[in-house]
Design a protein around this motif. Structure first.
Motif, mmCIF file in Angstrom:
data_model
loop_
_atom_site.group_PDB
_atom_site.id
_atom_site.type_symbol
_atom_site.label_atom_id
_atom_site.label_comp_id
_atom_site.label_asym_id
_atom_site.label_seq_id
_atom_site.Cartn_x
_atom_site.Cartn_y
_atom_site.Cartn_z
ATOM 1 N N PHE A 11 0.949 -1.097 -0.196
ATOM 2 C CA PHE A 11 -0.094 0.299 0.106
ATOM 3 C C PHE A 11 0.919 1.248 -0.039
ATOM 4 C CE2 PHE A 11 -1.919 -3.328 2.373
ATOM 5 C CZ PHE A 11 -2.998 -3.657 1.802
ATOM 6 N N LYS A 12 0.864 2.219 -0.931
ATOM 7 C CA LYS A 12 1.548 3.274 -1.237
ATOM 8 C C LYS A 12 0.593 4.484 -0.490
ATOM 9 C CE LYS A 12 4.358 1.732 -5.111
ATOM 10 N NZ LYS A 12 4.614 1.947 -6.461
ATOM 11 N N ILE A 13 1.093 4.858 0.593
ATOM 12 C CA ILE A 13 0.109 6.031 1.135
ATOM 13 C C ILE A 13 0.798 7.266 1.137
ATOM 14 C CG2 ILE A 13 -0.808 6.455 3.338
ATOM 15 C CD1 ILE A 13 -2.171 3.972 1.748
ATOM 16 N N ASP A 51 10.254 8.240 -2.148
ATOM 17 C CA ASP A 51 9.829 9.561 -2.590
ATOM 18 C C ASP A 51 8.421 9.785 -2.964
ATOM 19 O OD1 ASP A 51 10.377 11.979 -3.807
ATOM 20 O OD2 ASP A 51 10.499 11.309 -5.819
ATOM 21 N N GLY A 52 7.693 10.310 -2.044
ATOM 22 C CA GLY A 52 6.247 10.614 -2.355
ATOM 23 C C GLY A 52 5.214 9.865 -1.666
ATOM 24 N N TYR A 53 5.778 8.879 -0.965
ATOM 25 C CA TYR A 53 4.945 7.967 -0.354
ATOM 26 C C TYR A 53 5.397 7.141 0.880
ATOM 27 C CZ TYR A 53 6.636 3.994 -3.272
ATOM 28 O OH TYR A 53 7.657 3.237 -3.723
ATOM 29 N N VAL A 54 4.492 6.716 1.682
ATOM 30 C CA VAL A 54 4.984 5.603 2.907
ATOM 31 C C VAL A 54 4.346 4.318 2.427
ATOM 32 C CG1 VAL A 54 4.771 4.988 5.248
ATOM 33 C CG2 VAL A 54 4.738 7.530 4.618
ATOM 34 N N LEU A 55 5.332 3.301 2.447
ATOM 35 C CA LEU A 55 5.071 1.993 1.972
ATOM 36 C C LEU A 55 4.495 1.073 3.162
ATOM 37 C CD1 LEU A 55 4.737 -0.068 -0.170
ATOM 38 C CD2 LEU A 55 7.252 -0.735 0.309
ATOM 39 N N PHE A 56 3.404 0.522 3.152
ATOM 40 C CA PHE A 56 2.958 -0.275 4.089
ATOM 41 C C PHE A 56 2.661 -1.785 3.319
ATOM 42 C CE2 PHE A 56 1.394 3.662 6.020
ATOM 43 C CZ PHE A 56 1.514 3.497 7.380
ATOM 44 N N SER A 57 2.689 -2.506 4.441
ATOM 45 C CA SER A 57 2.320 -4.033 3.408
ATOM 46 C C SER A 57 1.907 -4.986 4.756
ATOM 47 C CB SER A 57 3.834 -4.624 3.221
ATOM 48 O OG SER A 57 3.605 -5.793 2.708
ATOM 49 N N ARG A 88 -9.864 6.596 -0.025
ATOM 50 C CA ARG A 88 -9.184 6.522 -1.284
ATOM 51 C C ARG A 88 -8.129 7.593 -1.455
ATOM 52 N NH1 ARG A 88 -13.577 4.190 -4.704
ATOM 53 N NH2 ARG A 88 -12.852 2.125 -4.888
ATOM 54 N N GLU A 89 -8.582 8.892 -0.724
ATOM 55 C CA GLU A 89 -7.640 9.996 -0.823
ATOM 56 C C GLU A 89 -6.151 9.747 -0.165
ATOM 57 O OE1 GLU A 89 -8.785 13.405 1.592
ATOM 58 O OE2 GLU A 89 -9.638 12.017 3.074
ATOM 59 N N MET A 90 -6.080 8.689 0.616
ATOM 60 C CA MET A 90 -4.933 8.261 1.299
ATOM 61 C C MET A 90 -3.879 7.635 0.277
ATOM 62 S SD MET A 90 -6.021 6.601 5.055
ATOM 63 C CE MET A 90 -6.993 7.860 6.219
ATOM 64 N N TYR A 91 -4.276 7.183 -0.708
ATOM 65 C CA TYR A 91 -3.528 6.328 -1.341
ATOM 66 C C TYR A 91 -2.920 6.939 -2.567
ATOM 67 C CZ TYR A 91 -5.927 2.238 0.499
ATOM 68 O OH TYR A 91 -6.254 0.936 1.546
ATOM 69 N N VAL A 92 -1.490 6.707 -2.881
ATOM 70 C CA VAL A 92 -0.841 7.305 -4.087
ATOM 71 C C VAL A 92 -1.331 6.404 -5.151
ATOM 72 C CG1 VAL A 92 1.456 7.559 -5.006
ATOM 73 C CG2 VAL A 92 1.033 8.185 -2.684
ATOM 74 N N ASP A 93 -1.507 5.146 -5.016
ATOM 75 C CA ASP A 93 -1.820 4.143 -6.130
ATOM 76 C C ASP A 93 -2.741 3.014 -5.627
ATOM 77 O OD1 ASP A 93 -1.708 3.129 -8.693
ATOM 78 O OD2 ASP A 93 0.440 2.723 -8.662
ATOM 79 N N ARG A 94 -3.304 2.157 -6.343
ATOM 80 C CA ARG A 94 -3.952 1.119 -5.963
ATOM 81 C C ARG A 94 -2.944 0.126 -5.271
ATOM 82 N NH1 ARG A 94 -8.652 0.356 -8.797
ATOM 83 N NH2 ARG A 94 -8.621 -1.981 -8.467
ATOM 84 N N PRO A 95 -3.451 -0.467 -4.416
ATOM 85 C CA PRO A 95 -2.600 -1.714 -3.465
ATOM 86 C C PRO A 95 -2.319 -2.818 -4.440
ATOM 87 C CG PRO A 95 -5.079 -1.337 -2.403
ATOM 88 C CD PRO A 95 -5.089 -0.438 -3.582
ATOM 89 N N GLU A 96 -1.354 -3.463 -4.205
ATOM 90 C CA GLU A 96 -0.563 -4.380 -5.043
ATOM 91 C C GLU A 96 -0.549 -5.467 -4.369
ATOM 92 O OE1 GLU A 96 2.952 -3.208 -6.575
ATOM 93 O OE2 GLU A 96 2.482 -1.004 -6.631
ATOM 94 N N LEU A 97 -1.707 -6.852 -4.876
ATOM 95 C CA LEU A 97 -1.631 -7.986 -3.895
ATOM 96 C C LEU A 97 -0.540 -9.019 -4.708
ATOM 97 C CD1 LEU A 97 -2.933 -10.077 -2.005
ATOM 98 C CD2 LEU A 97 -4.609 -10.524 -3.770
ATOM 99 N N GLU A 98 0.129 -9.793 -3.936
ATOM 100 C CA GLU A 98 0.899 -10.856 -4.487
ATOM 101 C C GLU A 98 0.315 -12.073 -3.772
ATOM 102 O OE1 GLU A 98 4.843 -8.634 -6.065
ATOM 103 O OE2 GLU A 98 4.587 -8.699 -3.619
ATOM 104 N N CYS A 99 0.283 -13.112 -4.268
ATOM 105 C CA CYS A 99 -0.003 -14.520 -3.759
ATOM 106 C C CYS A 99 1.194 -15.609 -4.154
ATOM 107 C CB CYS A 99 -1.260 -14.897 -4.260
ATOM 108 S SG CYS A 99 -2.626 -13.848 -3.849
ATOM 109 N N PHE A 100 1.691 -16.249 -2.988
ATOM 110 C CA PHE A 100 2.551 -17.400 -3.251
ATOM 111 C C PHE A 100 2.211 -18.639 -2.638
ATOM 112 C CE2 PHE A 100 4.496 -13.039 -2.891
ATOM 113 C CZ PHE A 100 5.669 -12.927 -3.702
ATOM 114 N N GLU A 101 2.440 -19.712 -3.469
ATOM 115 C CA GLU A 101 2.529 -20.957 -3.105
ATOM 116 C C GLU A 101 3.880 -21.202 -2.528
ATOM 117 O OE1 GLU A 101 2.011 -25.498 -4.627
ATOM 118 O OE2 GLU A 101 1.286 -24.058 -6.088
ATOM 119 N N VAL A 102 3.609 -21.818 -1.188
ATOM 120 C CA VAL A 102 5.137 -22.394 -0.529
ATOM 121 C C VAL A 102 5.516 -23.473 -1.103
ATOM 122 C CG1 VAL A 102 6.178 -22.910 1.824
ATOM 123 C CG2 VAL A 102 4.247 -20.923 1.629
#
Length: 104
Positions: A11-13, A51-57, A88-102
């Protein structure tokens, strides 16, 4: 045999909303501890400047992909994601979901 499944969301905030965004997560009961198949949940903030956002995950470890998919169809999922549109105003961009099989 089903393997564990990992989901991570980035999440780029906007910096001015970083504290408020953390509060949204704290109040949303997102841990889903009672959800069948959830093994672990964590929420992170990158310890570096961007640059321009705080990254949460978010990080979730599930017993299987099926458990994750079942959660996405649950009332808990709908409730925990209901704040998205009004923030929505908090976001710089859409969330990016990644899914992994272990594998190992």
């Amino acid at each position: 045999m089903a393997s564990e499944y990992i989901t991570m969301n980035r999440f780029k905030i906007k910096p001015e909303f970083a504290d408020a965004y953390l509060k949204v997560w704290q109040e949303a009961d997102v841990s889903a501890k009672s959800m069948p198949g959830l093994l672990e949940f964590r929420f992170f903030k990158l310890d570096a400047k961007k640059d321009g956002y705080v990254l949460f995950s978010s990080f979730a470890r599930w017993q299987s992909k099926e458990d994750f998919l079942n959660w996405t169809k649950s009332e808990h999922f709908r409730k925990s994601h209901s704040t998205g549109p009004k923030n929505r105003e908090m976001y710089v961009d859409r969330p990016e979901l990644e899914c992994f099989e272990v594998l190992i």
